[in-house]
Write an enzyme that holds these catalytic residues in place. Structure first.
Site, PDB file in Angstrom:
ATOM      1  N   TYR A  75       0.771  -1.302   0.056  1.00 19.54           N
ATOM      2  CA  TYR A  75      -0.052  -0.120  -0.097  1.00 19.54           C
ATOM      3  C   TYR A  75       0.810   1.312  -0.084  1.00 19.54           C
ATOM      4  O   TYR A  75       0.140   2.519  -0.002  1.00 19.54           O
ATOM      5  CB  TYR A  75      -1.176  -0.120   1.030  1.00 19.54           C
ATOM      6  CG  TYR A  75      -0.394   0.111   2.832  1.00 19.54           C
ATOM      7  CD1 TYR A  75       0.039   1.246   3.198  1.00 19.54           C
ATOM      8  CD2 TYR A  75      -0.168  -0.951   3.410  1.00 19.54           C
ATOM      9  CE1 TYR A  75       0.523   1.338   4.331  1.00 19.54           C
ATOM     10  CE2 TYR A  75       0.382  -0.878   4.416  1.00 19.54           C
ATOM     11  CZ  TYR A  75       0.768   0.275   5.125  1.00 19.54           C
ATOM     12  OH  TYR A  75       1.181   0.280   6.380  1.00 19.54           O
ATOM     13  N   SER A  82       7.657   6.631  -5.755  1.00 23.70           N
ATOM     14  CA  SER A  82       6.234   6.872  -5.440  1.00 23.70           C
ATOM     15  C   SER A  82       6.147   8.086  -6.496  1.00 23.70           C
ATOM     16  O   SER A  82       6.646   8.951  -6.924  1.00 23.70           O
ATOM     17  CB  SER A  82       6.198   7.864  -4.020  1.00 23.70           C
ATOM     18  OG  SER A  82       4.879   8.450  -3.932  1.00 23.70           O
ATOM     19  N   HIS A  84       3.944  10.207  -6.450  1.00 22.36           N
ATOM     20  CA  HIS A  84       3.584  11.599  -5.850  1.00 22.36           C
ATOM     21  C   HIS A  84       4.923  12.440  -6.032  1.00 22.36           C
ATOM     22  O   HIS A  84       4.964  13.700  -6.233  1.00 22.36           O
ATOM     23  CB  HIS A  84       3.363  11.473  -4.238  1.00 22.36           C
ATOM     24  CG  HIS A  84       1.955  10.991  -3.936  1.00 22.36           C
ATOM     25  ND1 HIS A  84       0.793  11.806  -4.090  1.00 22.36           N
ATOM     26  CD2 HIS A  84       1.526   9.823  -3.337  1.00 22.36           C
ATOM     27  CE1 HIS A  84      -0.096  11.152  -3.538  1.00 22.36           C
ATOM     28  NE2 HIS A  84       0.090   9.913  -3.379  1.00 22.36           N
ATOM     29  N   ASP A  91      -4.017  12.479  -3.914  1.00 23.48           N
ATOM     30  CA  ASP A  91      -4.940  11.639  -3.113  1.00 23.48           C
ATOM     31  C   ASP A  91      -6.139  12.723  -2.870  1.00 23.48           C
ATOM     32  O   ASP A  91      -5.997  13.835  -2.257  1.00 23.48           O
ATOM     33  CB  ASP A  91      -4.346  11.344  -1.592  1.00 23.48           C
ATOM     34  CG  ASP A  91      -3.134  10.344  -1.720  1.00 23.48           C
ATOM     35  OD1 ASP A  91      -3.343   9.547  -2.855  1.00 23.48           O
ATOM     36  OD2 ASP A  91      -2.724  10.075  -0.779  1.00 23.48           O
ATOM     37  N   GLU A 137      -7.026   1.536  -3.604  1.00 23.43           N
ATOM     38  CA  GLU A 137      -6.886   2.954  -3.018  1.00 23.43           C
ATOM     39  C   GLU A 137      -8.144   4.098  -3.826  1.00 23.43           C
ATOM     40  O   GLU A 137      -7.708   4.731  -4.778  1.00 23.43           O
ATOM     41  CB  GLU A 137      -5.655   3.730  -3.123  1.00 23.43           C
ATOM     42  CG  GLU A 137      -4.558   2.990  -2.125  1.00 23.43           C
ATOM     43  CD  GLU A 137      -3.276   3.800  -2.170  1.00 23.43           C
ATOM     44  OE1 GLU A 137      -2.971   4.693  -3.017  1.00 23.43           O
ATOM     45  OE2 GLU A 137      -2.631   3.370  -1.433  1.00 23.43           O
ATOM     46  N   HIS A 140      -6.641   7.720  -4.615  1.00 25.96           N
ATOM     47  CA  HIS A 140      -5.211   7.858  -5.251  1.00 25.96           C
ATOM     48  C   HIS A 140      -5.658   8.206  -6.897  1.00 25.96           C
ATOM     49  O   HIS A 140      -5.850   7.188  -7.650  1.00 25.96           O
ATOM     50  CB  HIS A 140      -4.210   6.778  -5.057  1.00 25.96           C
ATOM     51  CG  HIS A 140      -2.862   7.273  -5.524  1.00 25.96           C
ATOM     52  ND1 HIS A 140      -1.933   7.424  -4.713  1.00 25.96           N
ATOM     53  CD2 HIS A 140      -2.287   7.028  -6.705  1.00 25.96           C
ATOM     54  CE1 HIS A 140      -0.834   7.730  -5.447  1.00 25.96           C
ATOM     55  NE2 HIS A 140      -1.090   7.584  -6.807  1.00 25.96           N
TER      56      HIS A 140
END
Length: 169
Positions: A75, A82, A84, A91, A137, A140
């Site tokens: 997760y 990442s 991100h 998110d 998720e 996301h």
């Protein structure tokens, strides 16, 4: 570990909390999407966006300490891996829900029907965990552009499936 996108731009505080950033194109698309959602009665906000290597390392290390490496890897991305950190992922949540029940909200349903129109995909769908290797998720989202999101949605495939077919050649 020192990668930082050169065109990070702060998301409007109307649609995020405390100075969240995305690369310019993704930020503009997210703000258009959030504005259109709001005009239709849905409130979506970015709770997380760009993360530095060091931030992700701290997050990942805390998950490993809490859950062990195998579960944490299901997760959370390891530092340097990442999405991100690219400035293309965020998110999303609704102020009236928690992360745990976001998938039950009207905002989530709206995103499922509309996010692709703005170039965003649900990055880790429930029915694609075998391909993504991450747990579902519902919050996301990743910016990949309208052309790619339209293809992904039309063919009901994961980003990994798209990547192997169209990019990895």
């Amino acid at each position: 570990n020192d990668y930082v996108p050169n065109n990070l731009t702060t998301i409007s505080s109307k649609f995020s909390n405390s100075n969240k950033q995305l690369v310019f194109e993704a930020k503009e698309a997210f703000e258009r999407m959030a504005t259109d959602a709001l005009e239709q009665g849905y409130t979506i906000r970015a709770i997380s966006a760009y993360r530095s290597y060091d931030y992700q390392k701290g997050l990942y290390d805390s998950y490993v300490k809490k859950d062990g490496i195998e579960l944490a890897d299901s997760y959370s991305a390891r530092p340097g891996f990442s999405e991100h950190q690219t400035g293309l992922a965020l998110d999303i949540f609704s102020p009236t829900s928690s992360m745990q029940n976001f998938h039950e909200t009207e905002e989530y349903k709206w995103l499922q029907n509309n996010s692709y129109k703005y170039g965003f995909i649900l990055r880790y769908p429930k029915d694609k965990t075998d391909e993504t290797l991450y747990q579902y998720e519902p919050w996301h989202y990743r910016y990949v552009g309208i052309k790619i999101t339209t293809y992904i949605k039309k063919h009901n495939i994961s980003f990994e499936e798209y990547y192997v077919k169209h990019i990895e050649k």
